[in-house]
Design a protein around this motif. Structure first.
Motif, PDB file in Angstrom:
ATOM      1  N   GLY A 193       0.843  -1.191   0.000  1.00 40.54           N
ATOM      2  CA  GLY A 193       0.000   0.000   0.000  1.00 40.54           C
ATOM      3  C   GLY A 193       0.876   1.237   0.000  1.00 40.54           C
ATOM      4  N   VAL A 194       0.539   2.225  -0.842  1.00 40.11           N
ATOM      5  CA  VAL A 194       1.341   3.458  -0.934  1.00 40.11           C
ATOM      6  C   VAL A 194       0.502   4.695  -0.665  1.00 40.11           C
ATOM      7  CG1 VAL A 194       3.092   2.510  -2.495  1.00 40.11           C
ATOM      8  CG2 VAL A 194       0.989   3.506  -3.442  1.00 40.11           C
ATOM      9  N   HIS A 195      -0.696   4.500  -0.077  1.00 32.07           N
ATOM     10  CA  HIS A 195      -1.582   5.606   0.289  1.00 32.07           C
ATOM     11  C   HIS A 195      -2.072   6.368  -0.921  1.00 32.07           C
ATOM     12  CE1 HIS A 195      -3.416   8.924   2.486  1.00 32.07           C
ATOM     13  NE2 HIS A 195      -3.231   8.262   3.611  1.00 32.07           N
ATOM     14  N   HIS A 196      -2.491   5.654  -1.963  1.00 31.48           N
ATOM     15  CA  HIS A 196      -3.264   6.266  -3.024  1.00 31.48           C
ATOM     16  C   HIS A 196      -4.728   6.195  -2.606  1.00 31.48           C
ATOM     17  CE1 HIS A 196      -0.071   5.479  -6.385  1.00 31.48           C
ATOM     18  NE2 HIS A 196       0.294   6.390  -5.523  1.00 31.48           N
ATOM     19  N   LYS A 197      -5.429   7.308  -2.653  1.00 36.09           N
ATOM     20  CA  LYS A 197      -6.831   7.387  -2.223  1.00 36.09           C
ATOM     21  C   LYS A 197      -6.938   6.961  -0.755  1.00 36.09           C
ATOM     22  CE  LYS A 197      -8.754   6.837  -6.849  1.00 36.09           C
ATOM     23  NZ  LYS A 197      -9.657   6.085  -7.743  1.00 36.09           N
ATOM     24  N   ASP A 198      -7.729   5.921  -0.479  1.00 40.78           N
ATOM     25  CA  ASP A 198      -8.008   5.565   0.915  1.00 40.78           C
ATOM     26  C   ASP A 198      -7.116   4.460   1.459  1.00 40.78           C
ATOM     27  OD1 ASP A 198     -10.052   7.417   1.067  1.00 40.78           O
ATOM     28  OD2 ASP A 198     -11.555   6.018   0.336  1.00 40.78           O
ATOM     29  N   GLU A 199      -6.252   3.884   0.632  1.00 38.63           N
ATOM     30  CA  GLU A 199      -5.399   2.814   1.145  1.00 38.63           C
ATOM     31  C   GLU A 199      -4.304   3.397   2.030  1.00 38.63           C
ATOM     32  OE1 GLU A 199      -3.429   0.916  -2.117  1.00 38.63           O
ATOM     33  OE2 GLU A 199      -2.016   2.541  -2.397  1.00 38.63           O
ATOM     34  N   GLY A 200      -3.813   2.593   2.975  1.00 39.73           N
ATOM     35  CA  GLY A 200      -2.735   3.050   3.841  1.00 39.73           C
ATOM     36  C   GLY A 200      -1.377   2.688   3.276  1.00 39.73           C
ATOM     37  N   VAL A 201      -0.350   2.883   4.088  1.00 37.91           N
ATOM     38  CA  VAL A 201       1.028   2.610   3.681  1.00 37.91           C
ATOM     39  C   VAL A 201       1.470   1.288   4.287  1.00 37.91           C
ATOM     40  CG1 VAL A 201       3.425   3.399   3.805  1.00 37.91           C
ATOM     41  CG2 VAL A 201       1.585   5.058   3.487  1.00 37.91           C
ATOM     42  N   CYS A 202       2.045   0.425   3.463  1.00 39.72           N
ATOM     43  CA  CYS A 202       2.606  -0.845   3.925  1.00 39.72           C
ATOM     44  C   CYS A 202       3.644  -1.292   2.901  1.00 39.72           C
ATOM     45  CB  CYS A 202       1.509  -1.899   4.080  1.00 39.72           C
ATOM     46  SG  CYS A 202       2.090  -3.467   4.771  1.00 39.72           S
ATOM     47  N   LEU A 203       4.903  -1.371   3.324  1.00 38.11           N
ATOM     48  CA  LEU A 203       6.001  -1.650   2.402  1.00 38.11           C
ATOM     49  C   LEU A 203       6.834  -2.820   2.918  1.00 38.11           C
ATOM     50  CD1 LEU A 203       7.189   2.075   2.154  1.00 38.11           C
ATOM     51  CD2 LEU A 203       5.643   0.927   0.554  1.00 38.11           C
ATOM     52  N   LEU A 204       7.116  -3.771   2.047  1.00 36.34           N
ATOM     53  CA  LEU A 204       8.012  -4.867   2.392  1.00 36.34           C
ATOM     54  C   LEU A 204       9.358  -4.604   1.729  1.00 36.34           C
ATOM     55  CD1 LEU A 204       8.387  -7.647   3.748  1.00 36.34           C
ATOM     56  CD2 LEU A 204       7.713  -8.691   1.568  1.00 36.34           C
ATOM     57  N   VAL A 205      10.381  -4.453   2.553  1.00 37.81           N
ATOM     58  CA  VAL A 205      11.729  -4.175   2.061  1.00 37.81           C
ATOM     59  C   VAL A 205      12.588  -5.415   2.259  1.00 37.81           C
ATOM     60  CG1 VAL A 205      13.830  -2.869   2.541  1.00 37.81           C
ATOM     61  CG2 VAL A 205      11.636  -1.679   2.414  1.00 37.81           C
ATOM     62  N   ARG A 206      13.347  -5.788   1.214  1.00 40.63           N
ATOM     63  CA  ARG A 206      14.314  -6.880   1.356  1.00 40.63           C
ATOM     64  C   ARG A 206      15.716  -6.310   1.249  1.00 40.63           C
ATOM     65  NH1 ARG A 206      17.518 -10.174  -1.429  1.00 40.63           N
ATOM     66  NH2 ARG A 206      16.856  -9.387  -3.475  1.00 40.63           N
ATOM     67  N   MET A 207      16.537  -6.625   2.249  1.00 43.89           N
ATOM     68  CA  MET A 207      17.949  -6.239   2.253  1.00 43.89           C
ATOM     69  C   MET A 207      18.752  -7.511   2.433  1.00 43.89           C
ATOM     70  SD  MET A 207      17.782  -2.761   4.595  1.00 43.89           S
ATOM     71  CE  MET A 207      19.255  -2.013   3.884  1.00 43.89           C
ATOM     72  N   GLY A 208      19.316  -8.012   1.334  1.00 43.98           N
ATOM     73  CA  GLY A 208      19.989  -9.305   1.385  1.00 43.98           C
ATOM     74  C   GLY A 208      18.974 -10.379   1.772  1.00 43.98           C
ATOM     75  N   PRO A 209      19.281 -11.208   2.789  1.00 46.79           N
ATOM     76  CA  PRO A 209      18.347 -12.259   3.190  1.00 46.79           C
ATOM     77  C   PRO A 209      17.262 -11.763   4.141  1.00 46.79           C
ATOM     78  CG  PRO A 209      20.350 -12.415   4.502  1.00 46.79           C
ATOM     79  CD  PRO A 209      20.570 -11.292   3.528  1.00 46.79           C
ATOM     80  N   HIS A 210      17.305 -10.492   4.524  1.00 47.43           N
ATOM     81  CA  HIS A 210      16.399  -9.985   5.558  1.00 47.43           C
ATOM     82  C   HIS A 210      15.177  -9.304   4.939  1.00 47.43           C
ATOM     83  CE1 HIS A 210      19.747 -10.894   8.126  1.00 47.43           C
ATOM     84  NE2 HIS A 210      20.511  -9.944   7.575  1.00 47.43           N
ATOM     85  N   ARG A 211      14.013  -9.540   5.568  1.00 43.55           N
ATOM     86  CA  ARG A 211      12.762  -8.926   5.120  1.00 43.55           C
ATOM     87  C   ARG A 211      12.213  -8.065   6.252  1.00 43.55           C
ATOM     88  NH1 ARG A 211       9.849 -11.839   0.845  1.00 43.55           N
ATOM     89  NH2 ARG A 211      11.238 -13.400  -0.055  1.00 43.55           N
ATOM     90  N   ILE A 212      11.962  -6.812   5.937  1.00 41.47           N
ATOM     91  CA  ILE A 212      11.469  -5.862   6.939  1.00 41.47           C
ATOM     92  C   ILE A 212      10.171  -5.251   6.421  1.00 41.47           C
ATOM     93  CG2 ILE A 212      12.013  -3.820   8.307  1.00 41.47           C
ATOM     94  CD1 ILE A 212      14.830  -5.378   6.356  1.00 41.47           C
TER      95      ILE A 212
END
Length: 555
Positions: free
Chosen positions: A26-45
């Motif tokens: 989710g990137v907060h277009h219209k009514d959706e909120g923000v939610c981002l999955l970031v991968r850095m090497g083997p790690h997921r945040i």
């Protein structure tokens, strides 16, 4: 289901090809909120979870977990601040994955429960763990996170992630919602704390696009002046706001501004805004020193002794508060007709600009709805200032309307220096570092048309592609436009129905009064007289300044 599979497969297929990736749920277009999955090497945040419906997120994370070695779908969740568009989905996420660790600043952990007041008497555990500010914390081997105050809201932070390999370190900064200026209850983000980070990736909000705002104090003074005039005209003022942030800022403004200090006025606070005030009182040691000093001499919010009086409003008394001019701060979702009763004084309803508050006009004969600007996010120049100070390789814009984000990504000053991205939800962004990277073409924001002069009529023709922008609906609402010169350029602006109603109902009634409504320099409720102290500001039609010049009969 096939869409979920394709999402997960895209993430897995790219894994290993780049050390850094970002997948936005989710990137907060219209009514959706923000939610981002970031991968850095083997790690997921996972960064924030403001989704109202987390079903797509849960499905995607569960499929990723099945294909990985970890029983958890991500290593951790980091929360930037407590506003619903960044945090409302956290409770559902915790219930779906009870062992998934969730972290935020200490203040944010205290404010988060306000997002679940609709749960009734349901017992909700304290599932979010507090992290210190400005102190690196290592979560996994080679993965470190550090939180920096970001302004905007008490407890709001920018999140710095560092992933270190044998070859090099990778750094990613997520701003969350940020504000460079100081506000009444929050100190602004300090640029000096972030300079010299040698960032690879910056994920930044673009709430206001490229627009430029007056200084914060000017915004406050304009709003205070409008409220003051309404009270002087024996009208009451209704301010619908979210539960956290803006409502408390408005209350502090009203308590400390020279227009209101010592005046015999009642300020009523209702609903979740009042609950938010109670939460702020528990955070007093974390608020700026000036606020703590204020609280040593008088109560921060609730005060019936010092004028103006600030009182909590009980729902059963909503229909009575308008008997005398007063100011009411209330929920943005409440039925405003409960306050604006027939037979009482008139009401002025002030709604924040660029908000998603939907206002149904109660009792149109005695109420008016206007907007005001009291920014809680940095404007376009503030956004680009932060980017140029950090100088990352990649800039990812989130949190804003697609049109506003497109305005930012098409800025030449950014296109020439950085790899700029503005992904929609569900689009994987690969972030190659130090490799040759071809910047995609800037989105088309200019439209080529034709101009025809026929006697006393000028026709401007534009391609229908301009209507694809969501802003067109507002621009073409009435089919009427206003044109003005700006240097060598002619600027067109759509006239809204509200402006036409104001013009038709007010401008000519006051034909014998010297005021902005009858001034030749007032157009679109703005002053265009360079000699006026109100130049380029939004004005009210009953206002006046020494540079007044009356409209001629022909006009």
């Amino acid at each position: 289901m096939s869409e979920d599979l394709s999402v997960s497969s895209r993430i897995d297929a790219a894994e290993g090809t780049n050390e850094l990736e970002c997948f936005p749920y989710g990137v907060h277009h219209k009514d959706e909120g923000v939610c981002l999955l970031v991968r850095m090497g083997p790690h997921r945040i996972l960064l924030d979870c403001g989704l109202k419906d987390i079903s797509s997120l849960v499905k995607g994370l569960k499929k990723s977990a099945k294909r990985g070695n970890s029983p958890l779908p991500a290593d951790l969740v980091l929360v930037s601040h407590a506003h619903p568009d960044h945090a409302s989905g956290l409770l559902a996420l915790h219930e779906a994955f009870p062992l998934l660790p969730i972290y935020a600043s200490e203040v944010t952990t205290k404010l988060l429960p306000l997002n679940w007041q609709d749960q009734g008497n349901k017992e909700i555990p304290q599932f979010c763990q507090a992290l210190p500010l400005r102190s690196p914390v290592e979560f996994k081997e080679g993965l470190v996170a550090e939180l920096y105050p970001a302004g905007h809201l008490p407890g709001a932070v920018a999140i710095l992630l560092t992933y270190t390999t044998q070859e090099r370190s990778y750094k990613l900064l997520y701003t969350g919602d940020f504000f460079l200026s100081n506000s009444r209850l929050v100190e602004g983000l300090r640029l000096e704390e972030l300079r010299g980070l040698e960032l690879d990736v910056l994920i930044i909000e673009g709430s206001y696009g490229t627009s430029r705002h007056p200084h914060r104090r000017n915004q406050e003074n304009q709003l205070a002046e409008r409220i003051n005039r309404a009270i002087a005209d024996r009208s009451s003022v209704l301010l619908p706001t979210p539960a956290l942030g803006l409502g408390q800022e408005l209350l502090m403004l009203l308590r400390s501004h020279h227009h209101f200090t010592g005046r015999d006025i009642d300020i009523w606070v209702d609903g979740t805004v009042a609950t938010g005030c109670d939460a702020y009182l528990e955070l007093l040691p974390h608020l700026p020193p000036s606020v703590q000093n204020f609280a040593r001499h008088q109560p921060l919010f609730w005060d019936e002794r010092v004028r103006p009086r600030v009182r909590r409003l009980q729902p059963e008394y909503r229909h009575t508060v308008g008997n005398n001019p007063c100011i009411v701060l209330t929920d943005s979702i409440v039925d405003l007709g409960e306050y604006c009763q027939l037979g009482m004084n008139s009401w002025v309803i002030l709604s924040p600009e660029k908000s998603h508050i939907q206002i149904k006009m109660p009792n149109p004969g005695q109420t008016s709805v206007e907007t005001y600007l009291l920014a809680q996010h940095s404007d376009g120049p503030g956004t680009t200032q932060l980017i140029h100070n950090l100088r990352p390789q990649h800039v990812i814009f989130v949190h804003g309307s697609p049109g506003y984000l497109a305005d930012l990504t098409s800025l030449e000053e950014l296109q020439n220096r950085y790899h700029v991205h503005s992904p929609p939800s569900g689009t994987l962004v690969e972030l190659p570092i130090g490799d040759t990277f071809l910047q995609p073409a800037a989105p088309e924001t200019n439209y080529e048309g034709e101009l025809t002069e026929l006697g006393t009529v000028i026709t401007i023709t534009l391609p229908d592609a301009v209507t694809a922008d969501p802003r067109w609906q507002q621009f073409g609402d009435t089919g009427l436009i206003e044109a003005r010169w700006q240097g060598e350029e002619l600027v067109l602006r759509g006239l809204s129905q509200r402006e036409l109603l104001n013009q038709n109902s007010d401008r000519f009634i006051w034909s014998d009064v010297d005021c902005c409504g009858t001034c030749r320099h007032q157009r679109g409720q703005r002053c265009w007289n360079p000699a006026s102290p109100l130049y380029n500001f939004k004005v009210t039609l009953e206002g006046y300044c020494p540079a007044f010049e009356r409209l001629s009969d022909g006009q």
